[in-house]
Design a protein around this motif. Structure first.
Motif, PDB file in Angstrom:
ATOM      1  N   GLN A 112      38.076  33.385  37.939  1.00  0.00           N
ATOM      2  CA  GLN A 112      36.422  33.439  37.810  1.00  0.00           C
ATOM      3  C   GLN A 112      36.129  33.086  35.975  1.00  0.00           C
ATOM      4  O   GLN A 112      35.583  32.319  35.427  1.00  0.00           O
TER       5      GLN A 112
ATOM      6  N   GLN B 268      37.747  30.151  34.141  1.00  0.00           N
ATOM      7  CA  GLN B 268      37.012  28.926  34.293  1.00  0.00           C
ATOM      8  C   GLN B 268      36.217  29.310  33.539  1.00  0.00           C
ATOM      9  O   GLN B 268      35.504  28.488  32.746  1.00  0.00           O
ATOM     10  N   GLU B 269      35.105  29.851  33.668  1.00  0.00           N
ATOM     11  CA  GLU B 269      34.215  29.889  32.654  1.00  0.00           C
ATOM     12  C   GLU B 269      34.289  29.759  31.081  1.00  0.00           C
ATOM     13  O   GLU B 269      33.406  28.937  30.300  1.00  0.00           O
TER      14      GLU B 269
ATOM     15  N   ARG C 220      38.999  37.294  39.727  1.00  0.00           N
ATOM     16  CA  ARG C 220      37.858  37.879  38.543  1.00  0.00           C
ATOM     17  C   ARG C 220      38.305  37.222  37.509  1.00  0.00           C
ATOM     18  O   ARG C 220      38.092  36.320  36.729  1.00  0.00           O
TER      19      ARG C 220
END
Length: 206
Positions: free
Chosen positions: A18, A21-22, A15
């Motif tokens: 992710q 990265q975003e 989590r």
């Protein structure tokens, strides 16, 4: 029997990665705070620090995920060498594959490289990650030369550095002028001649 936190750690790490990265894609490395990343992941700062020491560690974890994607592509290319009509083009095309994930990674890694250049300790860590990825590229180059019946006459690590430089420089130009230059165009056009120049035919018996 593993305790709850131990069993949850992989999910927590996923989590955070992710979310990082975003967030990096939207705000850049320097514009992304640990607080924003944790908020996006729905986790606390405590959860972050139980998995990572600093924001740089998030980047290196993402680097390893990206490197694995590159290795997977190259491995797939190697699997095709025995049946490929043009082995060199096959490998170079796989190396030049660019999708939105690759585009976002290029933007982040370029910004982080500039950051590393200004911070020697970070530069050493980045160089170590680069080295491990480059070892895989060297392995593929060695297989490629063997497949086309040629022996390299230069150091393969230096050749791997050069091919990476061509890829990254070509990608930068392609992102600026996508209608003028395909990401793999320079590599596919010029590297086959270079590979021939820096190698010699393997002598056949008899």
């Amino acid at each position: 029997m593993p305790k709850g936190p131990t069993k949850r750690r992989p999910q927590t790490t996923a989590r955070l990665l992710q979310a990082a990265q975003e967030t990096f894609a939207e705000r850049g490395f320097h514009g992304s705070s640990i607080e924003v990343i944790c908020e996006r992941a729905g986790l606390t700062r405590g959860a972050f620090y139980s998995n990572f020491r600093a924001k740089e560690d998030l980047f290196f974890a993402l680097f390893d995920l990206h490197a694995q994607r590159v290795v997977d592509r190259l491995t797939h290319a190697v699997d095709e060498l025995d049946t490929a009509e043009d082995p060199v083009r096959t490998v170079l095309t796989h190396m030049g594959t660019v999708d939105e994930t690759e585009r976002r990674w290029y933007l982040l890694s370029t910004e982080f490289t500039l950051h590393a250049i200004r911070h020697p300790d970070t530069a050493r860590a980045l160089a170590d990650h680069d080295r491990r990825l480059r070892e895989e590229i060297v392995r593929v180059l060695a297989l490629l030369f063997d497949r086309i019946g040629r022996r390299p006459t230069v150091d393969l690590d230096l050749l791997a550095r050069l091919t990476a430089a061509v890829h990254e420089g070509s990608l930068a130009q392609s992102l600026v002028e996508p209608d003028r230059l395909a990401p793999e165009q320079l590599a596919v056009t010029f590297l086959p001649a270079l590979l021939e120049t820096v190698s010699e035919p393997v002598a056949t018996e008899g």
